[in-house]
Design an enzyme around this catalytic site. Sequence first.
Site, PDB file in Angstrom:
ATOM      1  N   CYS A  95       0.832  -1.192   0.000  1.00 46.59           N
ATOM      2  CA  CYS A  95       0.000   0.000   0.000  1.00 46.59           C
ATOM      3  C   CYS A  95       0.868   1.245   0.000  1.00 46.59           C
ATOM      4  O   CYS A  95       2.086   1.186  -0.043  1.00 46.59           O
ATOM      5  CB  CYS A  95      -0.899   0.009   1.240  1.00 46.59           C
ATOM      6  N   ASP A 132      -3.848  -8.171   9.152  1.00 46.07           N
ATOM      7  CA  ASP A 132      -2.756  -7.792  10.050  1.00 46.07           C
ATOM      8  C   ASP A 132      -2.838  -6.349  10.523  1.00 46.07           C
ATOM      9  O   ASP A 132      -2.266  -5.999  11.552  1.00 46.07           O
ATOM     10  CB  ASP A 132      -1.406  -8.049   9.375  1.00 46.07           C
ATOM     11  N   ILE A 176      13.582 -12.410 -16.591  1.00 48.52           N
ATOM     12  CA  ILE A 176      13.850 -11.444 -17.655  1.00 48.52           C
ATOM     13  C   ILE A 176      15.297 -11.603 -18.093  1.00 48.52           C
ATOM     14  O   ILE A 176      16.200 -11.762 -17.264  1.00 48.52           O
ATOM     15  CB  ILE A 176      13.619 -10.001 -17.137  1.00 48.52           C
ATOM     16  N   SER A 193      11.167 -12.831  -3.623  1.00 45.72           N
ATOM     17  CA  SER A 193      12.452 -12.563  -4.261  1.00 45.72           C
ATOM     18  C   SER A 193      13.592 -13.112  -3.399  1.00 45.72           C
ATOM     19  O   SER A 193      13.394 -13.462  -2.237  1.00 45.72           O
ATOM     20  CB  SER A 193      12.647 -11.056  -4.468  1.00 45.72           C
ATOM     21  N   GLY A 194      14.786 -13.126  -3.979  1.00 46.78           N
ATOM     22  CA  GLY A 194      15.968 -13.608  -3.261  1.00 46.78           C
ATOM     23  C   GLY A 194      16.858 -12.505  -2.747  1.00 46.78           C
ATOM     24  O   GLY A 194      18.011 -12.762  -2.380  1.00 46.78           O
TER      25      GLY A 194
END
Length: 635
Positions: free
Chosen positions: A2, A100, A291, A363-364
């Site tokens: 958000c 939450d 990508i 993600s890493g």
Amino acid sequence: MCGIAGIFDLTQQREPGRELLAAMNQTQFHRGPDEGGLYILPGVGLAHRRLSIIDLASGQQPMLSADSKLCVVYNGEIYNFRELAGELEALGYRFRTHCDTEVILYAWQEWGERCVDRLRGMFAFALYDSNARSLFLARDRFGIKPFFYSVLADGQLIFGSELKVIKAHPDLPRALEPRAVEDYFALGYVPEPKTIYRDVFKLRPGHTMLFRHGEPVPVQKQFWDIPFRPVAVASEADLQAELLARLREAVQVRMVAEVPLGAFLSGGVDSSAVVAMMAELQSEPVNTCAIGFDVKQFNETEYAARVAERYHTNHFQEVVSSEDFDLLDELAGLYDEPYADSSAIPTYRVCQLAKQRVTVALSGDGGDEHFAGYRRYRWHMHEERLRQALPLGLRKPLFGALGRLYPKADWAPRMFRAKTTFQALARNSVQAYLHSVSICSDEQRAAMFSNAFKRELQGYSVHSVFDDHAANSPTDDPLSMIQYLDMKTYLVGDILTKVDRASMAHALEVRVPLLDHPLTEWVSGLAPEWKLRGQEGKYLLKKSLESRLPHDVLYRDKMGFGVPLAKWFRGPLKERVRRDLLESGGLAATGLFNQDYLARLVDEHQSGRRDHSAPLWTLLMFQATVRDDQFVVAA
């Protein structure tokens, strides 16, 4: 994910203008296109844009407590919210939602400022307590979620998730912060708590602020730091098993969503590890995306495809043209202040691709910092052995002279760039590391800046950024120290900033399991040899994953997520570089730069004599970002 915004009157009880607050909030519509809301009382106004992820029906914000005495606007995800809700219910609190956000309200009511200690996840929030007449601001431990604020001359605090929210207020001063310019041309980003504007600041990661009507502006208060407390070791096998268990659990808690979920898969160790854990935790195929560029040296998609095939993921990839430079101006608008990591281009594209299939992606990010994966760590530790063998009093004059005399050879492999090594050996460990990561060296910045601008700096140098963090570091181990410096500077200022803005541009939420703070606390306590062993970075992580990932994914040379800048500046962007950097309507108008030196950079690069692509990109992004503010330094 958000966007939040707000106005808080520190001196009086003026009611914020609804139209102004709505306009500020609207600048970040892309962060939350699903819903928006305002909360306005005398002295305070809170605003929110929502991207619905959990409890789609009843998680609207701003959210009030049951007695309407508390109100919160919040950006992020609290992964342990169900456990906290159970604990709070046992204490007598009653919940009306299943999200939450409501947990934050009652966590504040029960634990006050220490509520942040109980939150596991990524967050930036503002909570107004009408009983205490206070506004509490908080940012997560790593700064995954952004938070900007400014106190105006009339005593109003304004804040938001992006700098553009602050800039939407007509009373915001637009004065340039000279120290931020110095930092930017060294690092490629403006480090916390500065911004490019003198009167706007970032809330530091792991910090809070508590404002009250009628009281002075508080200082930022730290609630967490990376501990580097030693971990007991039984055997390597036990360490591997515990690391995998902790990683799996960090991934698992981030797989809760009521919208489509997937993962980025670059073909590197970290993203591949996350995908492997996800595949073990769910029965249906994992959604993955990658990508690549149509230039082999920038294309990792074949390695991503191998991992995708191994785990039978729903894999989709896209190869972007190596002429994909049209994003330059769009990126400047996304980042709001100078930002020079060119990998923002493929990051933007992979977020754009992911959003076609999912609303949440794992993600890493963080693996290189935690497990010593960057090549520069190896070089630093090689140099560190010599620094420890010879005192600085001997090294500084000897290697300083060699560094000045030795010719610069950016075109050569790292092992032959003796000038850079000599310059590093003439410095202490912290300043040597800063030298190794700087886009523009001390000497280059001294030549680049105009005399008038250097007077504006009043002797300030980016060195103080690293020195201040080093002084507060909980570790003095040489490898752990530079990991700590990266996590305080590069990780938040570059990596997490890049991903937040690129993902939010497409209303995509990105979750970062390797930055789970319980996992981080454990990993930080591992002895350095479990991270960097000989020439092998991420030693323990790679050994732990040998049964789960292909050998060439684990042990191939690291490939950057880059773009062909050098080619662009000698080809399709050649004229733009000259126009923006050298002509009268470009950087020359600011008075910040030595135009003769900029002309030399451009001429040497475009003639092919030298590769100045990194400083040229840094200059180009500076011009693209600040040109509308018309900063001018007096002669």
